[in-house]
Scaffold this motif. Sequence first.
Motif, PDB file in Angstrom:
ATOM      1  N   ALA A 117      -6.840 -25.390  23.325  1.00 18.40           N
ATOM      2  CA  ALA A 117      -7.577 -24.186  23.702  1.00 18.40           C
ATOM      3  C   ALA A 117      -8.075 -24.284  25.139  1.00 18.40           C
ATOM      4  CB  ALA A 117      -8.749 -23.969  22.749  1.00 18.40           C
ATOM      5  N   ARG A 118      -8.000 -23.169  25.820  1.00 20.54           N
ATOM      6  CA  ARG A 118      -8.575 -23.050  27.152  1.00 20.54           C
ATOM      7  C   ARG A 118      -9.684 -21.999  27.068  1.00 20.54           C
ATOM      8  NH1 ARG A 118      -5.824 -26.982  27.543  1.00 20.54           N
ATOM      9  NH2 ARG A 118      -4.109 -27.379  28.983  1.00 20.54           N
ATOM     10  N   GLN A 119     -10.884 -22.365  27.462  1.00 19.18           N
ATOM     11  CA  GLN A 119     -12.028 -21.450  27.413  1.00 19.18           C
ATOM     12  C   GLN A 119     -12.192 -20.887  26.001  1.00 19.18           C
ATOM     13  OE1 GLN A 119     -10.898 -18.713  30.501  1.00 19.18           O
ATOM     14  NE2 GLN A 119     -11.689 -20.019  32.114  1.00 19.18           N
ATOM     15  N   ALA A 120     -12.116 -21.786  25.012  1.00 24.64           N
ATOM     16  CA  ALA A 120     -12.352 -21.478  23.591  1.00 24.64           C
ATOM     17  C   ALA A 120     -11.277 -20.606  22.972  1.00 24.64           C
ATOM     18  CB  ALA A 120     -13.726 -20.816  23.412  1.00 24.64           C
ATOM     19  N   ARG A 121     -10.166 -20.360  23.657  1.00 23.46           N
ATOM     20  CA  ARG A 121      -9.076 -19.560  23.088  1.00 23.46           C
ATOM     21  C   ARG A 121      -7.802 -20.395  23.073  1.00 23.46           C
ATOM     22  NH1 ARG A 121      -9.581 -14.205  22.561  1.00 23.46           N
ATOM     23  NH2 ARG A 121      -7.330 -13.954  22.783  1.00 23.46           N
ATOM     24  N   PRO A 122      -7.107 -20.452  21.921  1.00 18.61           N
ATOM     25  CA  PRO A 122      -5.843 -21.192  21.881  1.00 18.61           C
ATOM     26  C   PRO A 122      -4.843 -20.616  22.872  1.00 18.61           C
ATOM     27  CG  PRO A 122      -6.583 -20.634  19.666  1.00 18.61           C
ATOM     28  CD  PRO A 122      -7.466 -19.895  20.620  1.00 18.61           C
ATOM     29  N   ARG A 123      -3.983 -21.452  23.379  1.00 19.13           N
ATOM     30  CA  ARG A 123      -2.992 -20.997  24.352  1.00 19.13           C
ATOM     31  C   ARG A 123      -2.049 -19.991  23.712  1.00 19.13           C
ATOM     32  NH1 ARG A 123       1.264 -24.848  27.629  1.00 19.13           N
ATOM     33  NH2 ARG A 123       1.973 -23.276  29.111  1.00 19.13           N
ATOM     34  N   ALA A 130      -2.026 -28.095  18.337  1.00 16.95           N
ATOM     35  CA  ALA A 130      -1.932 -26.716  17.859  1.00 16.95           C
ATOM     36  C   ALA A 130      -3.194 -26.319  17.104  1.00 16.95           C
ATOM     37  CB  ALA A 130      -0.716 -26.553  16.959  1.00 16.95           C
ATOM     38  N   ALA A 131      -3.583 -25.061  17.261  1.00 19.84           N
ATOM     39  CA  ALA A 131      -4.795 -24.576  16.606  1.00 19.84           C
ATOM     40  C   ALA A 131      -4.530 -24.176  15.160  1.00 19.84           C
ATOM     41  CB  ALA A 131      -5.365 -23.388  17.375  1.00 19.84           C
ATOM     42  N   ASP A 132      -3.419 -23.453  14.921  1.00 16.13           N
ATOM     43  CA  ASP A 132      -3.148 -22.962  13.570  1.00 16.13           C
ATOM     44  C   ASP A 132      -1.689 -22.534  13.469  1.00 16.13           C
ATOM     45  OD1 ASP A 132      -2.976 -20.481  14.892  1.00 16.13           O
ATOM     46  OD2 ASP A 132      -5.049 -19.969  14.412  1.00 16.13           O
ATOM     47  N   GLU A 133      -1.321 -22.058  12.275  1.00 18.67           N
ATOM     48  CA  GLU A 133       0.062 -21.651  12.026  1.00 18.67           C
ATOM     49  C   GLU A 133       0.481 -20.478  12.899  1.00 18.67           C
ATOM     50  OE1 GLU A 133      -1.437 -23.488   8.153  1.00 18.67           O
ATOM     51  OE2 GLU A 133      -2.228 -22.139   9.688  1.00 18.67           O
ATOM     52  N   ARG A 134      -0.427 -19.547  13.142  1.00 22.35           N
ATOM     53  CA  ARG A 134      -0.087 -18.360  13.934  1.00 22.35           C
ATOM     54  C   ARG A 134       0.360 -18.744  15.349  1.00 22.35           C
ATOM     55  NH1 ARG A 134      -1.333 -12.877  13.545  1.00 22.35           N
ATOM     56  NH2 ARG A 134      -2.470 -13.314  11.623  1.00 22.35           N
ATOM     57  N   GLN A 135      -0.234 -19.785  15.892  1.00 26.76           N
ATOM     58  CA  GLN A 135       0.145 -20.230  17.236  1.00 26.76           C
ATOM     59  C   GLN A 135       1.500 -20.926  17.226  1.00 26.76           C
ATOM     60  OE1 GLN A 135      -2.152 -23.434  18.920  1.00 26.76           O
ATOM     61  NE2 GLN A 135      -2.076 -22.577  20.977  1.00 26.76           N
ATOM     62  N   VAL A 136       1.808 -21.622  16.119  1.00 26.58           N
ATOM     63  CA  VAL A 136       3.001 -22.460  16.073  1.00 26.58           C
ATOM     64  C   VAL A 136       4.265 -21.674  15.708  1.00 26.58           C
ATOM     65  CG1 VAL A 136       4.089 -24.311  14.715  1.00 26.58           C
ATOM     66  CG2 VAL A 136       1.794 -24.612  15.640  1.00 26.58           C
ATOM     67  N   ARG A 137       4.166 -20.748  14.750  1.00 28.35           N
ATOM     68  CA  ARG A 137       5.369 -20.117  14.202  1.00 28.35           C
ATOM     69  C   ARG A 137       6.296 -19.514  15.258  1.00 28.35           C
ATOM     70  NH1 ARG A 137       2.251 -18.595   9.584  1.00 28.35           N
ATOM     71  NH2 ARG A 137       3.100 -19.520   7.681  1.00 28.35           N
ATOM     72  N   PRO A 138       5.787 -18.767  16.251  1.00 33.74           N
ATOM     73  CA  PRO A 138       6.712 -18.188  17.236  1.00 33.74           C
ATOM     74  C   PRO A 138       7.439 -19.235  18.088  1.00 33.74           C
ATOM     75  CG  PRO A 138       4.576 -17.087  17.303  1.00 33.74           C
ATOM     76  CD  PRO A 138       4.399 -18.313  16.478  1.00 33.74           C
ATOM     77  N   LEU A 139       6.940 -20.461  18.110  1.00 34.34           N
ATOM     78  CA  LEU A 139       7.520 -21.492  18.966  1.00 34.34           C
ATOM     79  C   LEU A 139       8.552 -22.343  18.245  1.00 34.34           C
ATOM     80  CD1 LEU A 139       4.199 -22.697  20.667  1.00 34.34           C
ATOM     81  CD2 LEU A 139       5.782 -20.916  21.436  1.00 34.34           C
ATOM     82  N   LEU A 140       8.809 -22.055  16.977  1.00 35.82           N
ATOM     83  CA  LEU A 140       9.761 -22.844  16.219  1.00 35.82           C
ATOM     84  C   LEU A 140      11.178 -22.339  16.440  1.00 35.82           C
ATOM     85  CD1 LEU A 140       7.831 -23.192  12.841  1.00 35.82           C
ATOM     86  CD2 LEU A 140       7.889 -24.786  14.764  1.00 35.82           C
ATOM     87  N   PRO A 141      12.156 -23.238  16.588  1.00 36.94           N
ATOM     88  CA  PRO A 141      13.541 -22.803  16.719  1.00 36.94           C
ATOM     89  C   PRO A 141      14.053 -22.269  15.386  1.00 36.94           C
ATOM     90  CG  PRO A 141      13.429 -25.190  16.590  1.00 36.94           C
ATOM     91  CD  PRO A 141      12.009 -24.698  16.654  1.00 36.94           C
ATOM     92  N   GLY A 142      15.196 -21.612  15.416  1.00 40.71           N
ATOM     93  CA  GLY A 142      15.805 -21.156  14.175  1.00 40.71           C
ATOM     94  C   GLY A 142      16.516 -22.298  13.472  1.00 40.71           C
ATOM     95  N   ASP A 143      17.398 -21.927  12.538  1.00 41.28           N
ATOM     96  CA  ASP A 143      18.159 -22.948  11.823  1.00 41.28           C
ATOM     97  C   ASP A 143      19.031 -23.741  12.789  1.00 41.28           C
ATOM     98  OD1 ASP A 143      17.077 -22.040   9.489  1.00 41.28           O
ATOM     99  OD2 ASP A 143      18.737 -20.696   9.036  1.00 41.28           O
ATOM    100  N   GLY A 144      19.274 -24.990  12.463  1.00 37.46           N
ATOM    101  CA  GLY A 144      20.143 -25.816  13.291  1.00 37.46           C
ATOM    102  C   GLY A 144      19.622 -27.222  13.418  1.00 37.46           C
ATOM    103  N   PRO A 145      20.197 -27.988  14.338  1.00 33.80           N
ATOM    104  CA  PRO A 145      19.849 -29.416  14.446  1.00 33.80           C
ATOM    105  C   PRO A 145      18.593 -29.705  15.254  1.00 33.80           C
ATOM    106  CG  PRO A 145      21.615 -28.884  15.971  1.00 33.80           C
ATOM    107  CD  PRO A 145      21.343 -27.622  15.196  1.00 33.80           C
ATOM    108  N   CYS A 146      17.892 -28.685  15.753  1.00 32.73           N
ATOM    109  CA  CYS A 146      16.658 -28.945  16.495  1.00 32.73           C
ATOM    110  C   CYS A 146      15.588 -29.501  15.554  1.00 32.73           C
ATOM    111  CB  CYS A 146      16.143 -27.670  17.154  1.00 32.73           C
ATOM    112  SG  CYS A 146      17.185 -27.039  18.488  1.00 32.73           S
ATOM    113  N   ARG A 147      14.665 -30.273  16.113  1.00 31.33           N
ATOM    114  CA  ARG A 147      13.531 -30.789  15.365  1.00 31.33           C
ATOM    115  C   ARG A 147      12.248 -30.484  16.148  1.00 31.33           C
ATOM    116  NH1 ARG A 147      16.384 -30.475  11.931  1.00 31.33           N
ATOM    117  NH2 ARG A 147      17.358 -32.033  10.587  1.00 31.33           N
ATOM    118  N   THR A 148      11.147 -30.304  15.407  1.00 30.85           N
ATOM    119  CA  THR A 148       9.863 -29.969  16.024  1.00 30.85           C
ATOM    120  C   THR A 148       8.807 -30.947  15.537  1.00 30.85           C
ATOM    121  OG1 THR A 148      10.487 -27.630  16.045  1.00 30.85           O
ATOM    122  CG2 THR A 148       8.173 -28.156  16.422  1.00 30.85           C
ATOM    123  N   LEU A 149       8.035 -31.471  16.473  1.00 27.67           N
ATOM    124  CA  LEU A 149       6.940 -32.391  16.186  1.00 27.67           C
ATOM    125  C   LEU A 149       5.655 -31.731  16.681  1.00 27.67           C
ATOM    126  CD1 LEU A 149       6.247 -35.190  15.088  1.00 27.67           C
ATOM    127  CD2 LEU A 149       6.766 -36.137  17.336  1.00 27.67           C
TER     128      LEU A 149
END
Length: 607
Positions: A336-342, A389-408
Motif C-alpha cells: 500500500a502507498r498512502q494507505a491504499r493498495p497499489r 498483496a492486500a487481497d484477492e481483488r488486487q491479485v486476480r487481474p494480475l494472474l496469467p491465463g491457462d498455461g505453463p506460467c506460475r505465480t508466487l
Amino acid sequence: MELRILGPVDVLDGGREVPLDGAKQRTVLAALLLAEGRLLPDERLSTLLWGCDPPATRNAQLYTYVSRLRGRLGPEVALVRRPPGYRLDLGTATFDLHAFERAAEQGRAELAAGRPRRAAELLCAALAHWRGTPLAGTTEHLTGRELPRLEELRLTALEHRIDAELELGRHDALVAELTSLVAEHPVREKLRGQLMTALHRCGRQADALGVYQHGRRLLVEELGVDPGPGLRALHRAVLHGELSAPAAAPAAVESAPVTLWTGLPPATLPAADPDFTGRADELALLRARLRPDPAPGPVTVVTGPAGVGKSALAVRAARSARSDFPDGQLYADLRARQARPRDPTEVLGSFLRALGAHPREIPDGLDERVQLFRSRLAGRRLLLVLDDAADERQVRPLLPGDGPCRTLVTSRSPLAAVEGSRALQLGPLEFPDAYQLLATVAGRERVAADPASAARIVELCDRLPLALRISAARLATHPHWSPAALADRLEPPDRRLDELRLGDLDVRESLRPGHRALPPAARIVLHLLARASASTFTARGAAALLGIGEPTAADLLDALAEARLLAVSAEPRPVFQLTSLVRLFAAELPIGDIVGAVPERIRALAG
C-alpha cells in the motif's frame, strides 16, 4: 465489469467472478448480450429458454430471472424493461464478443494492407478471448441458434491469422496445427489449402498433393461436388512447382513498434538477500510448486505475520527457479502507498511494457489490459512474483491465463478465495536459524564472544527475521556496542519498538497495515488483550476477560488471527497467542474513552 460468452457464460467484476444462478439466468444474460443493445421481446426470450413448450408461469419466471440478474450486475450495466421485452445497455462494461470482433477486424485490415506481423498480433489477441465452447452453461435452444454463427466467426479469424503467419514464413510451425484443424473441419477448403501451402513450403510436395486428393474424395463422396476454383488452382500450382514464396521474407516484414524491452525477456526480480538463512524445507516446497508441469497449482501464496520474511523467501525461491522460466520473470511490489493498495491497472501497465508492448498500444481500462496481458503470456513459460498483496481483488487481474506460467504471491492473507491457489504458512525462525541470521549480519566473532546475550536478542525479537536483521545491523554499525549492550537496550518494553528501527526497516511500521485493516471491534479487542496479563487465550477465556459471548469472542479472535496479529494453534482446541512485539505495538496505541464501556461497544461493533 467484464461480460463473457466466448466460453462459459460469466461475469467478472474487478477480476472476481460474479455468481450466476444457473442455466436459465445465463441464457437470459447471453441472449440480451447477443441482441447488441436491441429490444429482445419476451416471446423470443421464452423460446430461447424453453423452446416451443414454455411453462404456464413463463412470464413470472422470466421476470424472476431478469430481476435476479439485474441484482447480480449492479448499477454499471442497465437492464431495462421496455414492453414487450428487455434491453441491456453495457455502459462502461466490456463484452468479450465485441473485443474479439474489434481485434479480428483490425487484424484483417492489417493483413489486407500488407502488414502481416501486426495482423498476426491482433488476430492472436482476438482469438485469446475464446476460452472454450461459447455459450457454455446455457440452454440448448440458445446454443442451437447462435453457436454456428459464433463458430464461423472464430474459424474465419483463425484462417486470417494463419494467412498472416504464412506470409511471415512460419510454415514449419503451422503444419501440426493445420493438420489437426483439417481433421476437425475436413470440408473447409480454406484450411485445406493452407495446409497444402505450408507442406509445399516445407519441401513436402507429395504430402501437399495427398492432402488435396483426400479432400477431393471427401467432397465428392459426402457432398457430391468438386473442390472450388481456389483449391483447384492451388493444386495446379503445387503440382507444377509454381506456388509463390511468402510475400516477404521474415527479416523484411514490417517491424512492430520498438521499445527498450523489444526482444528482451523480462527479468525484474530484485536481488536475493545475501544473508538469507534457514527455511530449507520451505524453499524445497516452493521449488516443487513452481515446477512448470501440470501437477502443482499455478498460484502459490506465501503468508504469515509482518516481518516473518515472506518477501525474502519468495525472491530466493523465484531466483532459484529462473532456469525453468526461459521467457522471463516479472516482479511487482503491491504494498500500500498512502494507505491504499497499489492499483492493478498501474501494475499491468508496467508488466505490459516489460513484455515489449509500446506505450501507445497499452489500453487505458483494467479489463482490456488484463486481456492484452494474458494474450501476451499465452504459450509462454514465465514466472510472476506479486509481493505484499492486500487481497484477492488486487491479485486476480494480475494472474496469467491457462498455461505453463506460475505465480508466487506474498500476503498477510492466505488469499484462499483465489482459484487454484495453495498457501504456505510461515512462522518465526527456529532458534538455530534465528541465531545464525544474527551472527551472519552482525559478525560471527562478536556474537560468539557473548552467546547468552545473543540468545536474549533472538528471543526479544520474537525470532522474526525483520527484527533480527535490524538488531544485527545496529550491532554492525555500532562496533563499540556489545551484544549485552544491545540486549539491555531491547529489554525495556517501553523502548523496544523504538530500538527496532533502522532506516526504512521498522517493526512498528510493518505492523500498521494489518492493524489498519481490522474491523473496529477487533481493533479494540487487540488493545485489551495486549493489556491482559496472559499471552495465550481461548475463545472462552477471552469472552470472560472481555465480558462478551463466546461466539463473538471466537469471531474476533479469528479476525485477529487472519490479520496475522495473533498466532493460533488448532489442537486440541484453538489457542491464540499474542507475541511480545505485537503486544507492545497494540498496548502503546490509544483507545480513547471506550475503556469504561468496553463490552457494550464490542457488542455493537461486532454486530
